[in-house]
Write an enzyme that holds these catalytic residues in place. Structure first.
Site, PDB file in Angstrom:
ATOM      1  N   SER A   1       0.829  -1.199   0.000  1.00 60.97           N
ATOM      2  CA  SER A   1       0.000   0.000   0.000  1.00 60.97           C
ATOM      3  C   SER A   1       0.873   1.262   0.000  1.00 60.97           C
ATOM      4  CB  SER A   1      -0.953  -0.044   1.196  1.00 60.97           C
ATOM      5  OG  SER A   1      -1.960   0.932   1.086  1.00 60.97           O
TER       6      SER A   1
ATOM      7  N   HIS B   1      -7.775  -5.243  -0.386  1.00 65.67           N
ATOM      8  CA  HIS B   1      -6.626  -4.483   0.087  1.00 65.67           C
ATOM      9  C   HIS B   1      -6.339  -4.878   1.531  1.00 65.67           C
ATOM     10  CE1 HIS B   1      -3.950  -1.025  -0.491  1.00 65.67           C
ATOM     11  NE2 HIS B   1      -4.107  -0.800   0.804  1.00 65.67           N
TER      12      HIS B   1
ATOM     13  N   ASP C   1      -9.597  -4.678  -4.717  1.00 65.24           N
ATOM     14  CA  ASP C   1      -8.901  -3.533  -4.148  1.00 65.24           C
ATOM     15  C   ASP C   1      -9.191  -2.281  -4.971  1.00 65.24           C
ATOM     16  OD1 ASP C   1      -7.080  -1.742  -3.056  1.00 65.24           O
ATOM     17  OD2 ASP C   1      -5.303  -2.904  -3.598  1.00 65.24           O
TER      18      ASP C   1
END
Length: 312
Positions: free
Chosen positions: A160, A285, A255
């Site tokens: 991320s 995610h 995601d």
């Protein structure tokens, strides 16, 4: 196209979506404290935390600040490749402690020295403070490994926002020769701060990380509405060259950041970079923080990383 989530995550997402709806109903606003506490609650889903023979907390001391790190080695007397780890959390959440089980798995499964960096977070320390911290550790990591044998090769890894830091440093390495990066490993990375990828709409609700929260994260991180600054900070929109590091990238089908991760992999490939891309279509995610729910997918990710590390 909206992703189809794994049934392994159905109950978890039902509870998460109920909590999100309740917060909206009660007009509870995002705050750094609330979001940090919520992310830290995921630690309860990472009960599998393997033993590693060497773990030490150290600091890199600079003239104006101290950067804490945690070092892991499964065999401190054996020269192993170095894996520099930058945690996720929207540039304003996450910590070395939260990611401790992940770093233990990385060290033990990939047989490498892991350096986990406690970089500064927004909004207290906005862009580019966190990147600057990670850059300093990348340049001076050997100073931290006096009692651990290691190879000279350096791979950077991040999920991320940590992936955003990796790709930002890789982009900078094209012009700054102090930055030596042999490989980069990106797990559902954030690489485009302009919020224009289609999956931000198709996957933007119902899958834990929502597009409204991503937008708020970026507002805290940049504390600027200057479109040029935001565009220049986006690795997907930056210079592409065959000189960029060999890359392993994981994307998740459910995601909001899925499409920008795929676009980054394609852009690197077009530029002549050696790219290995794995898509986990039923995952959301932050699935690596949900180890107890999706153990097979997490372990498959670690195994791909281990094989990639052998190539360094």
């Amino acid at each position: 196209m909206r992703g189809t989530v794994s049934t392994k995550l159905t109950d978890f997402l039902a509870q998460a979506n109920s909590n999100i709806a309740l917060a909206k109903q009660n007009n509870i606003q995002f705050t750094p404290t609330i979001l940090r506490e919520n992310l830290n609650k995921l630690s309860g889903l990472m009960s599998d935390s393997p033993a590693v023979s060497y773990i030490a907390d150290k600091t890199l001391t600079l003239p104006d600040r101290i950067i804490p790190v945690r070092i892991y080695s499964p065999a401190p007397d054996k020269p192993l490749p170095v894996l520099l780890h930058f945690h996720g959390g929207g540039h304003m959440c996450g910590s070395v402690e939260l990611y401790d089980p992940i770093c233990r798995h990385l060290a033990s499964i990939a047989q490498c020295v892991v350096i986990s960096v406690e970089y500064r977070l927004a909004p207290e320390h906005p862009y580019p403070a966190g990147i600057d911290d990670c850059e300093q550790v990348l340049i001076r990591y050997a100073e931290l490994l006096g009692d651990v044998k290691h190879q000279d090769s350096v791979t950077i890894i991040g999920d991320s926002a940590g992936g955003a830091i990796c790709t930002s440093l890789s982009m900078k390495s094209l012009t700054d020769k102090r930055l030596k990066i042999d490989q980069q490993i990106l797990i559902y990375p954030s690489v485009d701060y302009t919020l224009t990828s289609p999956s931000l709409d198709s996957n933007g609700t119902g899958f834990l990380l929502e597009t409204t929260r991503i937008k708020w994260y970026f507002e805290q991180y940049f504390q600027s509405t200057d479109a040029d600054i935001i565009k220049q900070a986006s690795p997907l929109l930056g210079a592409m060259s065959a000189a960029l590091p060999k890359t392993l990238i994981f994307t998740a089908g459910c995601d909001p950041l899925r499409d920008e991760g795929i676009a980054y992999a394609k852009a690197l490939t077009a530029a002549g970079v050696d790219v290995e891309h794995h898509s986990l279509d039923g995952m959301i995610h932050a699935y690596m923080l949900l180890h107890d729910l999706v153990k097979d997918e997490c372990m498959a990710t670690y195994q791909h990383i281990a094989k990639f590390m052998v190539k360094v």
